[in-house]
Scaffold this active site. Structure first.
Site, mmCIF file in Angstrom:
data_model
loop_
_atom_site.group_PDB
_atom_site.id
_atom_site.type_symbol
_atom_site.label_atom_id
_atom_site.label_comp_id
_atom_site.label_asym_id
_atom_site.label_seq_id
_atom_site.Cartn_x
_atom_site.Cartn_y
_atom_site.Cartn_z
ATOM 1 C CB THR A 289 -0.908 0.054 1.239
ATOM 2 O OG1 THR A 289 -0.105 0.264 2.416
ATOM 3 C CG2 THR A 289 -1.708 -1.226 1.403
ATOM 4 C CD GLU A 290 4.150 3.254 -1.321
ATOM 5 O OE1 GLU A 290 4.172 4.255 -0.577
ATOM 6 O OE2 GLU A 290 5.118 2.467 -1.460
ATOM 7 C CB VAL A 291 -1.597 6.441 2.494
ATOM 8 C CG1 VAL A 291 -2.422 5.175 2.633
ATOM 9 C CG2 VAL A 291 -0.592 6.537 3.624
#
Length: 310
Positions: free
Chosen positions: A272-274
């Protein structure tokens, strides 16, 4: 910033020992792993088993490496792995992993074994940095004979589980400091020119080139879209230089690049990448997005496995 102005090293010349020491000496502790992570893990001991899978000794600093495990571990059940803080500066990866196990881990009792390593790189967590003290990126170091002790420790933890992990989700952030500090530092360290890039505004996922799972990625994107916005492609149809294969999804060769999400051989994997620096996101949303991603990933993966008959 360019390599010509980076304060350490000579442009075009890779760093040696002196430059790495100079860089390390400039990194100051900004927060406490013991107070913010270890204490939170300790509070979970009433419900889960906590395993210390190693210790990092960096000068006078001692960091126990901790993983949270389902108390009633059942080898007949699938294993679900959640990792955070591989890059210590990516705050919601750490606190998203902790929030997931605190609030939702019990939902999977009797259905799966949970293994959560919430902060793989505690030295980097305290200094809000991408690298470890040897100026190594742990998330390019998950391979045999890894020189990054953080990566080697996690590899030892999961080695007995290879072939048994159904899902592994690795929680990350992409920040403005990637362009202002970390990529310029990488270019200077390696003696290469720095080529500016574009920070994507929103959440995205990194699928595995060798084992793409588009329906799994889509389930996570759909869940996270209810919490925060999904990153659009740039003008070239890319995110961080990789083609967008579905809204908010790119692909990397996870194992070949030494990335954490490639360490188990799991059927379902993602990173994931926020984007915590977005004017459209808050720290609370970032933590909630990580939790939503974990829950959606687990729910999708378990739905593909026949329920065990009593």
């Amino acid at each position: 910033m360019t390599t010509d102005t980076y304060p350490i090293g000579t442009p075009g010349v890779p760093w040696g020992v002196e430059e790495r020491v100079q860089w390390r000496d400039g990194q100051m502790r900004k927060r406490s792993y013991a107070e913010e992570v270890v204490a939170a893990v300790d509070r979970l001991r009433v419900r889960y088993d906590v395993q210390q899978y190693g210790q990092l000794d960096y000068g006078d600093d001692r960091y126990p490496l901790l993983a949270i495990r389902s108390r009633d571990w059942d080898d007949a059940l699938p294993v679900l792995l959640v990792t955070g803080g591989v890059h210590g500066y990516e705050t919601s990866g750490v606190h998203g992993a902790l929030r997931f196990i605190q609030r939702h881990g019990g939902d999977y009792a009797g259905r799966a074994n949970l293994l959560v390593a919430p902060c793989v790189s505690p030295w980097g967590y305290e200094r809000i940095h991408r690298w470890n003290p040897d100026a190594l990126d742990p998330n390019r170091s998950f391979h045999a004979d890894s020189p990054a002790r953080e990566s080697a420790g996690l590899l030892r933890l999961v080695a007995p589980l290879r072939g048994r992990v159904l899902m592994h989700i690795d929680l990350h952030e992409t920040t403005d400091s990637d362009e202002s500090e970390f990529r310029p530092a990488l270019a200077a360290r390696d003696g290469k020119p720095f080529e500016p890039g574009e920070i994507p505004d929103g959440f995205y996922l990194v699928d595995d080139t060798r084992n793409p799972q588009p329906a799994f990625q889509q389930a996570i994107i759909d869940a996270v879209a209810e919490v925060t916005h999904i990153a659009p492609a740039d003008g070239n149809g890319e995110i961080i230089g990789s083609p967008v294969v579905a809204p908010g999804v790119i692909r990397y060769a996870l194992e070949e690049l030494g990335l954490c999400a490639g360490i188990t051989g799991a059927r379902f994997t993602t990173t994931t990448e926020v984007y915590p620096d977005s004017p459209r996101a808050t720290p609370e949303q970032c933590n909630a997005a990580q939790v939503a991603a974990v829950r959606a990933g687990i729910d999708f993966a378990l739905a593909q496995v026949p329920a065990r008959t009593p």
